[in-house]
Design a protein around this motif. Structure first.
Motif, PDB file in Angstrom:
ATOM      1  N   ALA A 153     -21.330  -5.635   2.598  1.00  0.00           N
ATOM      2  CA  ALA A 153     -20.668  -6.949   2.939  1.00  0.00           C
ATOM      3  C   ALA A 153     -20.166  -7.038   4.382  1.00  0.00           C
ATOM      4  CB  ALA A 153     -19.797  -7.145   1.986  1.00  0.00           C
ATOM      5  N   GLY A 154     -20.077  -5.956   4.954  1.00  0.00           N
ATOM      6  CA  GLY A 154     -19.497  -6.009   6.557  1.00  0.00           C
ATOM      7  C   GLY A 154     -17.933  -6.144   6.333  1.00  0.00           C
ATOM      8  N   VAL A 155     -17.223  -5.566   5.399  1.00  0.00           N
ATOM      9  CA  VAL A 155     -15.655  -5.639   5.305  1.00  0.00           C
ATOM     10  C   VAL A 155     -15.303  -4.164   5.815  1.00  0.00           C
ATOM     11  CG1 VAL A 155     -13.859  -5.705   3.764  1.00  0.00           C
ATOM     12  CG2 VAL A 155     -15.843  -6.917   3.018  1.00  0.00           C
ATOM     13  N   ARG A 156     -14.191  -4.512   6.753  1.00  0.00           N
ATOM     14  CA  ARG A 156     -13.928  -3.142   7.788  1.00  0.00           C
ATOM     15  C   ARG A 156     -12.443  -2.937   7.314  1.00  0.00           C
ATOM     16  NH1 ARG A 156     -13.201  -4.370  12.432  1.00  0.00           N
ATOM     17  NH2 ARG A 156     -13.537  -2.359  13.275  1.00  0.00           N
ATOM     18  N   ASN A 157     -11.923  -3.310   6.779  1.00  0.00           N
ATOM     19  CA  ASN A 157     -10.522  -3.024   6.506  1.00  0.00           C
ATOM     20  C   ASN A 157     -10.209  -2.357   5.088  1.00  0.00           C
ATOM     21  OD1 ASN A 157      -9.476  -3.961   8.991  1.00  0.00           O
ATOM     22  ND2 ASN A 157      -9.148  -5.989   8.056  1.00  0.00           N
ATOM     23  N   LEU A 158      -9.812  -1.170   5.317  1.00  0.00           N
ATOM     24  CA  LEU A 158      -9.435  -0.494   3.843  1.00  0.00           C
ATOM     25  C   LEU A 158      -8.023   0.198   3.602  1.00  0.00           C
ATOM     26  CD1 LEU A 158     -10.367   0.974   1.324  1.00  0.00           C
ATOM     27  CD2 LEU A 158     -11.192   2.904   2.759  1.00  0.00           C
ATOM     28  N   ILE A 159      -7.459  -0.027   2.694  1.00  0.00           N
ATOM     29  CA  ILE A 159      -6.246   0.746   2.476  1.00  0.00           C
ATOM     30  C   ILE A 159      -6.416   1.542   1.084  1.00  0.00           C
ATOM     31  CG2 ILE A 159      -3.660   0.539   1.557  1.00  0.00           C
ATOM     32  CD1 ILE A 159      -3.722  -2.202   2.892  1.00  0.00           C
ATOM     33  N   TYR A 160      -6.226   2.760   1.401  1.00  0.00           N
ATOM     34  CA  TYR A 160      -6.449   3.986   0.350  1.00  0.00           C
ATOM     35  C   TYR A 160      -5.314   4.518  -0.531  1.00  0.00           C
ATOM     36  CZ  TYR A 160      -8.326   8.071  -1.950  1.00  0.00           C
ATOM     37  OH  TYR A 160      -8.649   9.054  -3.101  1.00  0.00           O
ATOM     38  N   SER A 161      -5.170   4.368  -1.613  1.00  0.00           N
ATOM     39  CA  SER A 161      -3.985   4.799  -2.369  1.00  0.00           C
ATOM     40  C   SER A 161      -4.190   6.243  -2.674  1.00  0.00           C
ATOM     41  CB  SER A 161      -3.701   4.093  -3.713  1.00  0.00           C
ATOM     42  OG  SER A 161      -3.672   3.030  -3.460  1.00  0.00           O
TER      43      SER A 161
ATOM     44  N   SER B 241     -11.619   0.539   9.736  1.00  0.00           N
ATOM     45  CA  SER B 241     -10.096   0.519   9.631  1.00  0.00           C
ATOM     46  C   SER B 241      -9.652   1.139   8.320  1.00  0.00           C
ATOM     47  CB  SER B 241      -9.499  -0.629  10.253  1.00  0.00           C
ATOM     48  OG  SER B 241      -9.716  -0.823  11.698  1.00  0.00           O
ATOM     49  N   VAL B 242      -8.800   2.099   8.491  1.00  0.00           N
ATOM     50  CA  VAL B 242      -8.264   2.998   7.265  1.00  0.00           C
ATOM     51  C   VAL B 242      -7.043   3.362   7.263  1.00  0.00           C
ATOM     52  CG1 VAL B 242      -8.875   4.737   5.505  1.00  0.00           C
ATOM     53  CG2 VAL B 242     -10.820   3.832   6.849  1.00  0.00           C
ATOM     54  N   VAL B 243      -6.187   3.176   6.447  1.00  0.00           N
ATOM     55  CA  VAL B 243      -4.774   3.571   6.262  1.00  0.00           C
ATOM     56  C   VAL B 243      -4.894   4.124   5.038  1.00  0.00           C
ATOM     57  CG1 VAL B 243      -2.319   2.928   5.838  1.00  0.00           C
ATOM     58  CG2 VAL B 243      -3.844   1.742   7.581  1.00  0.00           C
ATOM     59  N   ASN B 244      -4.484   5.407   4.658  1.00  0.00           N
ATOM     60  CA  ASN B 244      -4.213   6.386   3.604  1.00  0.00           C
ATOM     61  C   ASN B 244      -2.705   6.165   3.515  1.00  0.00           C
ATOM     62  OD1 ASN B 244      -7.036   7.286   3.370  1.00  0.00           O
ATOM     63  ND2 ASN B 244      -6.625   8.582   5.194  1.00  0.00           N
ATOM     64  N   LEU B 245      -2.388   5.793   2.194  1.00  0.00           N
ATOM     65  CA  LEU B 245      -0.923   6.023   1.684  1.00  0.00           C
ATOM     66  C   LEU B 245      -0.453   6.968   0.689  1.00  0.00           C
ATOM     67  CD1 LEU B 245      -0.288   1.970   1.592  1.00  0.00           C
ATOM     68  CD2 LEU B 245       0.300   3.635   3.319  1.00  0.00           C
ATOM     69  N   ARG B 246      -0.140   8.023   1.129  1.00  0.00           N
ATOM     70  CA  ARG B 246       0.363   9.167   0.201  1.00  0.00           C
ATOM     71  C   ARG B 246       1.490   8.778  -0.601  1.00  0.00           C
ATOM     72  NH1 ARG B 246      -1.231  14.056   4.382  1.00  0.00           N
ATOM     73  NH2 ARG B 246      -3.602  13.993   4.279  1.00  0.00           N
ATOM     74  N   TYR B 247       1.518   8.562  -1.797  1.00  0.00           N
ATOM     75  CA  TYR B 247       2.441   8.210  -2.643  1.00  0.00           C
ATOM     76  C   TYR B 247       3.320   9.358  -3.117  1.00  0.00           C
ATOM     77  CZ  TYR B 247      -0.268   4.047  -3.960  1.00  0.00           C
ATOM     78  OH  TYR B 247      -0.869   2.833  -4.041  1.00  0.00           O
ATOM     79  N   PHE B 248       4.724   9.351  -2.962  1.00  0.00           N
ATOM     80  CA  PHE B 248       5.488  10.461  -3.646  1.00  0.00           C
ATOM     81  C   PHE B 248       5.861  10.045  -5.363  1.00  0.00           C
ATOM     82  CE2 PHE B 248       4.942  12.119   0.361  1.00  0.00           C
ATOM     83  CZ  PHE B 248       5.375  13.401   0.294  1.00  0.00           C
ATOM     84  N   ASN B 249       6.830  10.341  -5.635  1.00  0.00           N
ATOM     85  CA  ASN B 249       7.224  10.106  -7.219  1.00  0.00           C
ATOM     86  C   ASN B 249       7.494   8.767  -7.503  1.00  0.00           C
ATOM     87  OD1 ASN B 249       7.627  13.016  -6.483  1.00  0.00           O
ATOM     88  ND2 ASN B 249       7.294  13.308  -8.523  1.00  0.00           N
ATOM     89  N   VAL B 250       6.740   7.854  -8.423  1.00  0.00           N
ATOM     90  CA  VAL B 250       6.896   6.622  -8.387  1.00  0.00           C
ATOM     91  C   VAL B 250       7.494   6.205  -9.694  1.00  0.00           C
ATOM     92  CG1 VAL B 250       5.780   4.255  -8.168  1.00  0.00           C
ATOM     93  CG2 VAL B 250       5.071   6.208  -6.687  1.00  0.00           C
ATOM     94  N   ALA B 251       8.540   5.362  -9.845  1.00  0.00           N
ATOM     95  CA  ALA B 251       9.052   4.806 -11.045  1.00  0.00           C
ATOM     96  C   ALA B 251       9.650   3.278 -10.918  1.00  0.00           C
ATOM     97  CB  ALA B 251       9.915   5.671 -11.550  1.00  0.00           C
ATOM     98  N   GLY B 252      10.240   2.798 -11.920  1.00  0.00           N
ATOM     99  CA  GLY B 252      10.785   1.512 -11.755  1.00  0.00           C
ATOM    100  C   GLY B 252       9.899   0.373 -11.979  1.00  0.00           C
ATOM    101  N   ALA B 253      10.481  -0.675 -11.843  1.00  0.00           N
ATOM    102  CA  ALA B 253       9.739  -2.068 -12.035  1.00  0.00           C
ATOM    103  C   ALA B 253      10.440  -3.283 -11.424  1.00  0.00           C
ATOM    104  CB  ALA B 253       9.737  -2.290 -13.704  1.00  0.00           C
ATOM    105  N   VAL B 254       9.866  -4.186 -10.992  1.00  0.00           N
ATOM    106  CA  VAL B 254      10.532  -5.377 -10.489  1.00  0.00           C
ATOM    107  C   VAL B 254      10.888  -6.329 -11.577  1.00  0.00           C
ATOM    108  CG1 VAL B 254       9.739  -7.451  -9.280  1.00  0.00           C
ATOM    109  CG2 VAL B 254       9.002  -5.237  -8.231  1.00  0.00           C
ATOM    110  N   THR B 255      10.119  -6.466 -12.578  1.00  0.00           N
ATOM    111  CA  THR B 255      10.648  -7.181 -13.748  1.00  0.00           C
ATOM    112  C   THR B 255      10.496  -6.345 -14.889  1.00  0.00           C
ATOM    113  OG1 THR B 255       8.415  -8.078 -14.400  1.00  0.00           O
ATOM    114  CG2 THR B 255       9.859  -9.185 -12.797  1.00  0.00           C
ATOM    115  N   PRO B 256      11.209  -6.216 -16.198  1.00  0.00           N
ATOM    116  CA  PRO B 256      10.919  -5.466 -17.359  1.00  0.00           C
ATOM    117  C   PRO B 256       9.394  -5.565 -17.765  1.00  0.00           C
ATOM    118  CG  PRO B 256      13.093  -6.751 -17.408  1.00  0.00           C
ATOM    119  CD  PRO B 256      12.234  -7.445 -16.216  1.00  0.00           C
TER     120      PRO B 256
END
Length: 332
Positions: free
Chosen positions: A108-116, A163-178
């Motif tokens: 598709a020619g899409v060049r921007n990527l963010i990888y979790s 274009s690639v950005v890798n985001l290395r998560y650490f320990n995730v918890a919580g919530a914006v709404t219940p």
């Protein structure tokens, strides 16, 4: 309108990323097979396609129908322990699924990527702060699959000028709404909630580590901050015409021991049951804390929520899903 395709956007973390970007005025579309996610996590008005990223033909149709500016890949099996018993499933979803997605992007020619990605790619580094340039020695099939995903993104950057950005998560918890709280009891915070709600002692795996209180130290971060990091990364990619390749830790840069976190959970919930100490689990590193300075320097991002905020919001979400927890709390 240009949109960001968020694969896995109906999941716990994915839903928060979708909400963050949608609330900020970004166009988004969600692709999710709902194997672990929920349609309720996708805001009203956001286009949704129920499909697996392993279905390349379905992905190609999405790219044809929408003007996709970039892709955020959040699809993954994520349980470290399970990955040892189901490694083929983890490689199929986390590696082959990502390869199919990259192929559809390429066509598709899409060049921007963010990888979790994940801090699990590091393994058990013996350092005070984990920097992105440390050698990666993942200790599980899950961690291996996330590192291979980073390699795939790097190969696409080199071969196809992505274009690639890798985001290395650490320990995730919580919530914006219940309503958006993590509904699975797979990580430390909900596991402690479950024990306390049923009047049982929380379990600490290993109390004889070389740390101030003998328990492991981790970098815990609110899911809202994880979400805002994706928004910052998306806007960073939009601002650069040249192909970039970046890898960032996403953490608070501060360590909290397991024992201290459980004490905070007991304080927030009002259910104070002393934890019991069990044997160490194989492969648990002593201390993993992010060096979060590079993402602040380059993207202007910094975690805004405290660990207490994270625990309090997670507890509200737990009580919304488990009304008996509030009843137990009132009895204390």
């Amino acid at each position: 309108m240009k949109v960001w395709l968020i694969a896995g956007g109906a999941g716990y973390i994915g839903g928060h990323v979708v909400k963050s970007m949608h609330d900020a005025g970004e166009g988004v579309i969600v692709v999710d097979d709902l194997s672990t996610g929920s349609r309720d996590n996708v805001p009203e008005g956001v286009p949704f396609v129920q499909e697996s990223i392993l279905n390349g033909e379905a992905l190609r149709k999405v790219f044809q129908e929408y003007e996709v500016e970039g892709v955020i890949n959040m699809v993954a099996r994520t349980q470290v322990g399970e990955s040892f018993t189901r490694p083929l499933d983890y490689y199929q979803q986390n590696v082959e699924g990502f390869r199919v997605l990259l192929a559809a992007m390429r066509q598709a020619g899409v060049r921007n990527l963010i990888y979790s990605s994940s801090a699990s790619v590091y393994g058990a580094p013996d350092v005070d702060l984990v920097t992105e340039d440390l050698p990666c020695h993942p200790m599980s099939p899950y961690g291996q699959s996330k590192l291979i995903g980073e390699w795939l993104g790097e190969a696409a950057h080199t071969a196809f000028d992505m274009s690639v950005v890798n985001l290395r998560y650490f320990n995730v918890a919580g919530a914006v709404t219940p309503a958006m709280a993590d509904k699975r009891v797979l990580n430390l915070v909900p596991m402690v909630f479950e024990k306390l709600t049923h009047g049982r002692a929380p379990v600490i795996f290993g109390g004889d580590y070389d740390t101030p209180d003998g328990t492991c130290i981790r970098d815990f971060i609110h899911v809202a901050d994880i979400a805002s990091a994706h928004l910052a990364a998306a806007r960073h990619l939009r601002a650069h015409d040249d192909a970039v390749l970046r890898t960032y830790n996403v953490g608070r840069g501060e360590g909290v021991s397991v024992r201290a976190l459980i004490s905070m959970i007991c304080e927030v919930s009002g259910l104070s049951i002393p934890p019991v100490v069990a044997d160490r689990r194989p492969g648990d590193p002593v201390k993993v804390v992010a060096d979060a300075r590079p993402i602040q320097r380059d993207l202007g991002w910094k975690a805004q929520h405290s660990v207490f905020d994270m625990v309090a919001s997670a507890w509200e979400g737990w009580c919304a899903q488990h009304p008996q927890a509030r009843a137990v709390q009132r009895q204390v």
